[in-house]
Motif scaffolding. Structure first.
Motif, short mmCIF file in Angstrom:
data_model
loop_
_atom_site.label_atom_id
_atom_site.label_comp_id
_atom_site.label_asym_id
_atom_site.label_seq_id
_atom_site.Cartn_x
_atom_site.Cartn_y
_atom_site.Cartn_z
N GLN A 105 0.84 -1.20 0.00
CA GLN A 105 0.00 0.00 0.00
C GLN A 105 0.87 1.24 0.00
OE1 GLN A 105 -2.16 -1.82 3.42
NE2 GLN A 105 -3.98 -1.02 2.39
N GLY A 106 1.04 1.80 -1.17
CA GLY A 106 1.90 2.99 -1.27
C GLY A 106 2.15 3.32 -2.72
N ILE A 107 3.33 3.87 -2.97
CA ILE A 107 3.72 4.22 -4.33
C ILE A 107 4.72 3.18 -4.80
CG2 ILE A 107 4.65 6.07 -5.80
CD1 ILE A 107 2.19 6.86 -3.94
N LEU A 108 4.44 2.55 -5.91
CA LEU A 108 5.39 1.59 -6.49
C LEU A 108 6.05 2.28 -7.68
CD1 LEU A 108 6.43 -1.32 -6.27
CD2 LEU A 108 4.61 -2.00 -7.85
N TYR A 109 7.35 2.47 -7.56
CA TYR A 109 8.10 3.30 -8.52
C TYR A 109 9.06 2.40 -9.27
CZ TYR A 109 12.10 6.61 -9.35
OH TYR A 109 13.16 7.32 -9.85
N GLY A 110 8.74 2.12 -10.53
CA GLY A 110 9.65 1.34 -11.36
C GLY A 110 10.59 2.25 -12.11
N GLY A 111 11.90 1.97 -11.97
CA GLY A 111 12.92 2.66 -12.77
C GLY A 111 13.25 1.74 -13.93
N PHE A 112 12.92 2.15 -15.13
CA PHE A 112 13.03 1.27 -16.30
C PHE A 112 14.03 1.81 -17.30
CE2 PHE A 112 8.70 0.57 -14.69
CZ PHE A 112 8.70 -0.81 -14.57
N MET A 113 14.49 0.89 -18.17
CA MET A 113 15.31 1.27 -19.32
C MET A 113 14.56 0.81 -20.56
SD MET A 113 18.60 2.39 -19.89
CE MET A 113 19.95 1.68 -18.94
N ALA A 114 14.28 1.76 -21.46
CA ALA A 114 13.75 1.36 -22.77
C ALA A 114 14.96 0.91 -23.58
CB ALA A 114 13.06 2.54 -23.44
N THR A 115 14.93 -0.32 -24.05
CA THR A 115 16.06 -0.85 -24.83
C THR A 115 15.55 -1.25 -26.21
OG1 THR A 115 15.81 -3.21 -24.37
CG2 THR A 115 16.93 -1.89 -22.68
N ARG A 116 16.47 -1.68 -27.03
CA ARG A 116 16.13 -2.19 -28.36
C ARG A 116 15.12 -3.33 -28.27
NH1 ARG A 116 21.39 -3.78 -31.22
NH2 ARG A 116 21.67 -4.97 -29.33
N ASP A 117 15.23 -4.12 -27.19
CA ASP A 117 14.37 -5.31 -27.05
C ASP A 117 13.18 -5.06 -26.13
OD1 ASP A 117 16.42 -6.68 -28.47
OD2 ASP A 117 17.53 -6.82 -26.59
N GLY A 118 12.82 -3.82 -25.93
CA GLY A 118 11.68 -3.54 -25.04
C GLY A 118 12.17 -3.05 -23.69
N VAL A 119 11.28 -3.13 -22.71
CA VAL A 119 11.55 -2.49 -21.41
C VAL A 119 12.26 -3.45 -20.47
CG1 VAL A 119 10.31 -1.73 -19.36
CG2 VAL A 119 9.69 -0.81 -21.58
N ARG A 120 13.28 -2.94 -19.78
CA ARG A 120 13.98 -3.72 -18.75
C ARG A 120 13.93 -2.95 -17.44
NH1 ARG A 120 13.44 -6.66 -22.12
NH2 ARG A 120 14.85 -7.95 -23.32
N LEU A 121 13.98 -3.69 -16.34
CA LEU A 121 13.93 -3.06 -15.02
C LEU A 121 15.32 -2.70 -14.53
CD1 LEU A 121 12.17 -2.36 -12.49
CD2 LEU A 121 13.01 -4.52 -11.57
N ILE A 122 15.51 -1.46 -14.11
CA ILE A 122 16.76 -1.05 -13.47
C ILE A 122 16.64 -1.27 -11.96
CG2 ILE A 122 18.23 0.93 -12.92
CD1 ILE A 122 18.58 0.33 -15.75
N GLU A 123 15.56 -0.79 -11.39
CA GLU A 123 15.37 -0.93 -9.94
C GLU A 123 13.95 -0.55 -9.57
OE1 GLU A 123 17.20 2.03 -7.47
OE2 GLU A 123 16.41 3.64 -8.69
N TYR A 124 13.54 -0.96 -8.37
CA TYR A 124 12.29 -0.45 -7.80
C TYR A 124 12.59 0.48 -6.64
CZ TYR A 124 8.65 -2.70 -10.43
OH TYR A 124 7.80 -3.03 -11.44
N ASN A 125 11.72 1.48 -6.49
CA ASN A 125 11.72 2.28 -5.27
C ASN A 125 10.34 2.15 -4.64
OD1 ASN A 125 14.38 3.35 -5.47
ND2 ASN A 125 13.65 4.67 -7.12
N ALA A 126 10.32 2.25 -3.33
CA ALA A 126 9.09 1.99 -2.57
C ALA A 126 8.39 3.28 -2.17
CB ALA A 126 9.43 1.16 -1.34
N ARG A 127 8.57 4.33 -2.97
CA ARG A 127 8.15 5.70 -2.59
C ARG A 127 8.04 6.53 -3.84
NH1 ARG A 127 12.71 7.90 -4.21
NH2 ARG A 127 14.50 6.50 -4.24
#
Ligand code: AMP
Ligand code: GLY
Length: 440
Positions: A273-295
């Motif tokens: 219950q909160g803010i789910l913050y995905g840090g993503f990289m758009a790459t040639r092959d689509g989206v990849r996850l760099i990290e999550y933040n919980a805020r």
């Protein structure tokens, strides 16, 4: 019932949270508890308490004394310290995950392993280590194409990227040895190439309401040069996408956030219950996850809370009560550009104590959020970190960029800011970068 909402933290992010809550038609009473007094937040609050935000008992005592009915936790440190758990136990509802769920930010390996276990797309190759056993093999598999991450929260100092901080295999080995000696587990992962973006979602554990995509600028100087910072500024576009992203990139990032929320519920036996913050990289092959933040991201939240049209109090209540499915969350279909003014020398040797002279009148469409500033004898004084953020909102990025720049240049003295954030030339460069990657 009039909500009595406790804000924990005192940066520009928390100032933006306070402003968004204060404009609610519900007219909540606002309380703040933090380690420093932010004059912007102070002006909006009934009570402002000073203390340690990572000491659950201190936060709970303040909440109880002042009758808080709901708390919004700003930074990651109190989440990782279990402040949400303590507040729930004291019958205060919370926007911000409990300690076990906050591992999505506080442990890099936890998140990579969660994605792997639940077959959620987005992971690059990764491996977790506690000793040097097997490290050489993995480094050799991705020569000068790897990233090494301290598993735990390290205040932005725990991630080293090849080509940036690591200039030879020997430097990578040395950093891994340093982590082993400190007794810190770490993750070695494949370096991804592309453009980073942030996709944050309001989440009650079952339902997610996605925010517009935003791009942050971590480097201190124009042209993405210089040392890494907490984030010098951000922009978002009127269509809630970013010019260099495909529709499918946004959809993939949203789907990853949804699957991660569901996986967290299963893994932790509790709702996020909160803010789910995905840090993503758009790459040639689509989206990849760099990290999550919980805020909320900082500066991302400054753009998005300025654009939020819905009643933020209602959104927070729905997150904490688990009723987000009944709430519509809308953002203005406008572009936004945010720039931080920072002291000379920031981030490595920032000047401290200089007076901050704010523009007498902000251009129409610009909001200002105070960060590391103090009020000393009636004068705003910079405390040596990100100082004040200006957010320009306009029909187009060009309009938002122009008014943001107009405000930023009015602050005199030994301060600087990035002049390129949100400019047509900078955005064109990012679009070209993605086009080049996608064409091979
Ligand atoms: P983090 O603390 O995980 O966000 O990492 C800090 C920064 O390191 C990110 O914003 C990226 O710029 C960079 N980074 C982290 N992981 C990777 C990766 N796998 N590939 C490329 N860059 C990365
Ligand atoms: N904008 C980066 C962060 O909030 O971590």
């Amino acid at each position: 019932m009039t909500e009595r909402i406790l804000i924990v933290g005192s940066g520009a992010r928390e100032h933006a949270i306070a402003v968004a809550l204060a404009r609610s038609p519900q007219k909540p009473a606002l309380l703040c508890f933090s380690g420093a007094k932010n004059p912007g937040i102070d002006g909006l609050c009934e009570v402002y308490g000073l203390g340690s935000i990572t000491a659950p008992a201190e936060v709970v005592a303040f909440a109880a004394e002042h009758g808080a009915t709901l708390a919004v936790l700003g930074p990651e440190a109190p989440l990782a310290a279990g402040v949400a758990d303590a507040l729930w136990a004291a019958k205060v509802r919370v926007v911000g995950p409990t300690q076990s769920l906050a591992r999505v930010e506080s442990s890099k390996a936890f998140t990579r392993e969660l994605l792997a276990k639940y077959a959620i797309p987005g992971n690059p190759f990764f491996q977790r280590f506690e000793s040097m056993d097997g490290v050489d093999e993995v480094l050799a598999r991705f020569p000068m194409q790897h990233v090494i991450k301290d598993d735990g929260l390290a205040g932005g100092k725990g991630v080293k990227v090849c080509g940036d901080h690591l200039l030879s295999q020997a430097e990578s080995v040395a950093f891994c040895k340093e982590l082993v000696e400190q007794g810190h587990p770490f993750v070695v992962e494949e370096k991804l190439e592309g453009e980073e973006f942030s996709l944050m979602s309001f989440c009650d554990g079952k339902t997610l309401r996605h925010m517009p995509a935003v791009q942050d600028h971590k480097r201190a100087y124009d042209g993405d040069k210089g040392p890494n910072t907490g984030g010098m500024g951000t922009y978002s576009d009127a269509d809630h996408k970013l010019p260099f992203l495909l529709e499918s990139d946004v959809a993939e990032a949203q789907a990853i956030n949804e699957r991660v929320a569901a996986a967290l519920a299963e893994e932790c036996g509790a709702l996020y219950q909160g803010i789910l913050y995905g840090g993503f990289m758009a790459t040639r092959d689509g989206v990849r996850l760099i990290e999550y933040n919980a805020r909320f991201g900082d500066p991302e939240s400054l753009n998005l809370l300025t654009l939020l049209e819905s009643d933020f109090v209602a959104v927070c209540v729905a997150i904490a009560d688990g009723t987000l499915d009944a709430v519509d969350v809308t953002f203005a279909k406008k572009a936004s550009v945010c720039r931080y003014i920072v002291p000379e020398g920031y981030p490595d040797t920032p000047r401290k104590g200089d007076a901050v002279v704010m523009p007498e009148q902000l251009p129409a469409g610009v909001s200002a959020y105070l960060s590391a500033v103090d009020m000393v004898d009636g004068t705003l004084v910079a405390m040596g970190s990100r100082t004040v953020a200006f957010v320009g909102v306009g029909e187009t990025l060009a309009e938002a960029e122009a008014i943001c720049g107009e405000a930023a240049k009015q602050v005199p003295g030994p301060f600087f800011y990035r002049t390129d954030i949100g400019t047509a030339a900078a955005i064109e460069r990012r679009m070209e970068h993605m086009q080049k990657l996608r064409s091979v």
